[in-house]
Each structure stands twice: as C-alpha cells, then as structure tokens.
Design a protein around this motif. Structure first.
Motif, PDB file in Angstrom:
ATOM      1  N   TYR A  80      -3.782  15.703  -8.792  1.00 17.61           N
ATOM      2  CA  TYR A  80      -4.713  15.290  -9.841  1.00 17.61           C
ATOM      3  C   TYR A  80      -4.044  15.257 -11.209  1.00 17.61           C
ATOM      4  N   THR A  81      -2.881  15.904 -11.330  1.00 16.44           N
ATOM      5  CA  THR A  81      -2.167  15.901 -12.611  1.00 16.44           C
ATOM      6  C   THR A  81      -1.214  14.718 -12.730  1.00 16.44           C
ATOM      7  N   LEU A  82      -1.037  13.941 -11.664  1.00 14.13           N
ATOM      8  CA  LEU A  82      -0.133  12.795 -11.681  1.00 14.13           C
ATOM      9  C   LEU A  82      -0.841  11.580 -12.254  1.00 14.13           C
ATOM     10  N   SER A  83      -0.067  10.706 -12.863  1.00 20.28           N
ATOM     11  CA  SER A  83      -0.632   9.492 -13.463  1.00 20.28           C
ATOM     12  C   SER A  83      -0.974   8.479 -12.377  1.00 20.28           C
ATOM     13  N   LEU A  84      -1.864   7.571 -12.745  1.00 21.57           N
ATOM     14  CA  LEU A  84      -2.254   6.529 -11.795  1.00 21.57           C
ATOM     15  C   LEU A  84      -1.066   5.623 -11.464  1.00 21.57           C
ATOM     16  N   LYS A  85      -0.165   5.445 -12.449  1.00 22.80           N
ATOM     17  CA  LYS A  85       1.012   4.610 -12.192  1.00 22.80           C
ATOM     18  C   LYS A  85       1.924   5.263 -11.175  1.00 22.80           C
ATOM     19  N   SER A  86       2.164   6.571 -11.325  1.00 19.55           N
ATOM     20  CA  SER A  86       3.060   7.259 -10.393  1.00 19.55           C
ATOM     21  C   SER A  86       2.462   7.361  -8.992  1.00 19.55           C
ATOM     22  N   LEU A  87       1.139   7.316  -8.903  1.00 20.68           N
ATOM     23  CA  LEU A  87       0.492   7.354  -7.579  1.00 20.68           C
ATOM     24  C   LEU A  87       0.426   5.985  -6.924  1.00 20.68           C
ATOM     25  N   GLY A  88       0.921   4.948  -7.619  1.00 28.47           N
ATOM     26  CA  GLY A  88       0.941   3.607  -7.041  1.00 28.47           C
ATOM     27  C   GLY A  88      -0.421   2.935  -6.999  1.00 28.47           C
ATOM     28  N   LEU A  89      -1.308   3.326  -7.899  1.00 28.78           N
ATOM     29  CA  LEU A  89      -2.646   2.749  -7.917  1.00 28.78           C
ATOM     30  C   LEU A  89      -2.780   1.576  -8.883  1.00 28.78           C
ATOM     31  N   CYS A  90      -1.754   1.283  -9.638  1.00 27.98           N
ATOM     32  CA  CYS A  90      -1.783   0.142 -10.563  1.00 27.98           C
ATOM     33  C   CYS A  90      -1.326  -1.117  -9.826  1.00 27.98           C
ATOM     34  N   PRO A  91      -1.796  -2.304 -10.203  1.00 26.87           N
ATOM     35  CA  PRO A  91      -2.742  -2.578 -11.291  1.00 26.87           C
ATOM     36  C   PRO A  91      -4.208  -2.389 -10.896  1.00 26.87           C
ATOM     37  N   SER A  92      -4.493  -2.372  -9.587  1.00 23.83           N
ATOM     38  CA  SER A  92      -5.891  -2.191  -9.140  1.00 23.83           C
ATOM     39  C   SER A  92      -5.875  -1.578  -7.750  1.00 23.83           C
ATOM     40  N   SER A  93      -6.903  -0.764  -7.487  1.00 24.20           N
ATOM     41  CA  SER A  93      -6.993  -0.103  -6.187  1.00 24.20           C
ATOM     42  C   SER A  93      -8.445   0.254  -5.922  1.00 24.20           C
ATOM     43  N   VAL A  94      -8.689   0.612  -4.656  1.00 21.80           N
ATOM     44  CA  VAL A  94     -10.015   1.052  -4.212  1.00 21.80           C
ATOM     45  C   VAL A  94      -9.909   2.497  -3.772  1.00 21.80           C
ATOM     46  N   LEU A  95     -10.662   3.380  -4.427  1.00 23.45           N
ATOM     47  CA  LEU A  95     -10.681   4.789  -4.061  1.00 23.45           C
ATOM     48  C   LEU A  95     -12.030   5.118  -3.423  1.00 23.45           C
ATOM     49  N   ILE A  96     -11.969   5.787  -2.289  1.00 23.97           N
ATOM     50  CA  ILE A  96     -13.184   6.199  -1.593  1.00 23.97           C
ATOM     51  C   ILE A  96     -13.480   7.644  -1.992  1.00 23.97           C
ATOM     52  N   VAL A  97     -14.709   7.865  -2.491  1.00 28.19           N
ATOM     53  CA  VAL A  97     -15.114   9.206  -2.900  1.00 28.19           C
ATOM     54  C   VAL A  97     -15.800   9.878  -1.703  1.00 28.19           C
ATOM     55  N   SER A  98     -15.244  10.996  -1.261  1.00 31.55           N
ATOM     56  CA  SER A  98     -15.795  11.714  -0.102  1.00 31.55           C
ATOM     57  C   SER A  98     -16.282  13.086  -0.541  1.00 31.55           C
ATOM     58  N   LYS A  99     -17.456  13.473  -0.002  1.00 33.37           N
ATOM     59  CA  LYS A  99     -17.994  14.787  -0.304  1.00 33.37           C
ATOM     60  C   LYS A  99     -17.184  15.870   0.402  1.00 33.37           C
ATOM     61  N   GLN A 100     -17.086  17.024  -0.232  1.00 28.76           N
ATOM     62  CA  GLN A 100     -16.357  18.161   0.348  1.00 28.76           C
ATOM     63  C   GLN A 100     -17.237  19.393   0.388  1.00 28.76           C
TER      64      GLN A 100
END
Length: 256
Positions: free
Chosen positions: A236-256
């Motif tokens: 969660y401390t990593l940037s979106l660029k370093s996580l390879g989510l740029c320029p656009s991505s789809v994140l699925i929100v799952s309950k825990q």
C-alpha cells in the motif's frame, strides 16, 4: 314499533295517523329519529299554529276503518318502511363495494410502479455484469495470446542449430512516463467507481479515497483479475506507477 308509536301517537285516531304516514312515507327524513321534546310529536297539537296567527287548513278526515282494514293498512306501512330501509342498506353496501374497488386499484398501481423500478434496477445490474464479463474475457484472451507467443518463441529457439549465433536482443521498448493513472474500482455490490489519480499516488491513497466515498466499507482489499493478483498491506506504500497500474487499470474491491 317504538318508532311507529312515536310518529303517530299525537293523532286522535289511527285513521288520521295512517293518512299522515301515507302522505309522508317518501319524505327524506321519514327514517330520522324523532326527538323527545316534552311530548310534542309529528301531527300533535303542538305542531300547529294557533288559529289567531295562521289560517288553519281543514283536514279531510278519512272514513272510519274496520279492525281488519286498519291492520292491513298498518301492515302495508310497515312493509313500505322495511323496503325503504332495505334500499338504504343496499345503497350503503354498493358504496362500500365501490370504495373497496377504488382502494384496490390504487394499491395495484403502486405495486406496478415498485415492480417496474425493481425490474429497471435488475436490468442495470445485469448489463453492468455483462460488460464486466466482456472486459474480463478480453483481458484473459490477451494473457493467453502472450503466453502462446512466448511458448512459440521458446520452441523456435530450441530448434535452432548450436552454431547459429544468437540473434541480437531486440531493443527494449521505450516506456512512456505517465503522470496520471485512471482506475476503475469494482465494489462488492457490483457498482463501478471510476477516478483519476497521480502516477505517484500510492495504493494507500486509493484505499483512503474509497473509504471517504463509501464509509460502509470497513475492511477490504484490492486485487486484479488478469493477471490475478492480491495486493498485500505492505504494497500500500508503493506508487501506482511502480505497481504497473498506469495508465489505467481495473481493481476489484473484495471484503475481508
């Protein structure tokens, strides 16, 4: 019987009382209660104005009736009164039926409106799921195609003679430096939330944004479908660029 006696007891004879009832049986207030006012009743002497004030109209006295005729007339009057009461009761019953029909019709209209609203919501949810399924299928095909190309490339490399020099490595593709990341967040309810972030924003910033928009989500995580990946709290401390989510991505929100 009491009503009949109160109506006619002021007359001198049964014949005059029967004559009065025959003349007034169709009056609107024939069935109204007769007030007890010191013995004054319809047809009594208290109902008539003194001769000195108003000129009296002579009343024709009907001929004297026999006991059988008086009984027959009295029975006929009772029958007419009973018929009038039955007509009033039937009218009240019909009014109640009409009011009940109107109430049921209004209730049916409200039920149809609620049913149509539910159907529209179900169609909207089904369309959203269908679109998500299409996107997931497109991403899956892209991954399978990449795997197929890599396998074919490795097979071609293994079939080449050993003396053949290895081809020069292809130049690495130039990566664009994106400043913005557009994310589509898929909530557990099926709702899609689209927002733009800076490329240097962290995954924790995205989580804070989601908590602000949906305070009902207390504990949740992020994942991607293709390739399938669950993001750990340490990322969660990593940037979106370093996580390879740029320029656009789809994140699925799952309950825990």
């Amino acid at each position: 019987k009491q009503w009949y006696q109160r109506r006619v007891r002021g007359y001198e004879s049964l014949e005059r009382a029967m004559a009065w009832l025959e003349c007034h049986e169709n009056d609107a207030d024939i069935d109204d209660p007769v007030p007890e006012s010191g013995g004054n009743v319809l047809g009594s002497a208290a109902d008539h104005t003194a001769p000195s004030q108003v000129e009296q109209t002579p009343v024709e006295v009907p001929p004297t009736l026999t006991e059988e005729e008086r009984a027959a007339k009295q029975a006929a009057v009772q029958v007419r009164i009973a018929e009038r009461r039955r007509e009033n009761e039937e009218k009240e019953r019909q009014d109640k039926i009409m009011k009940e029909k109107i109430r049921r019709k209004e209730g049916q209209s409200l039920a149809e409106i609620r049913e149509k609203r539910q159907q529209d919501e179900m169609k909207k949810l089904a369309e959203e799921r269908r679109r998500q399924k299409v996107e997931d299928e497109r991403a899956r095909k892209a991954v399978l195609e990449k795997i197929k190309r890599d396998r074919e490339s490795r097979t071609a490399e293994s079939k080449k003679p050993e003396e053949t020099p290895a081809p020069a490595p292809a130049p690495a593709p130039v990566k664009k430096d994106y400043d913005e990341c557009r994310l589509q967040l898929r909530l557990p309810s099926g709702e899609a939330l689209v927002s733009s972030f800076k490329a240097e924003d962290t995954l924790g910033d995205v989580a804070a944004f989601l908590r602000e928009k949906h305070s009902s989500l207390e504990s949740f995580g992020f994942m991607t479908s293709f390739p399938r990946k669950n993001y750990q709290p340490s990322e969660y401390t990593l940037s979106l660029k370093s996580l390879g989510l740029c320029p656009s991505s789809v994140l699925i929100v799952s309950k825990q």
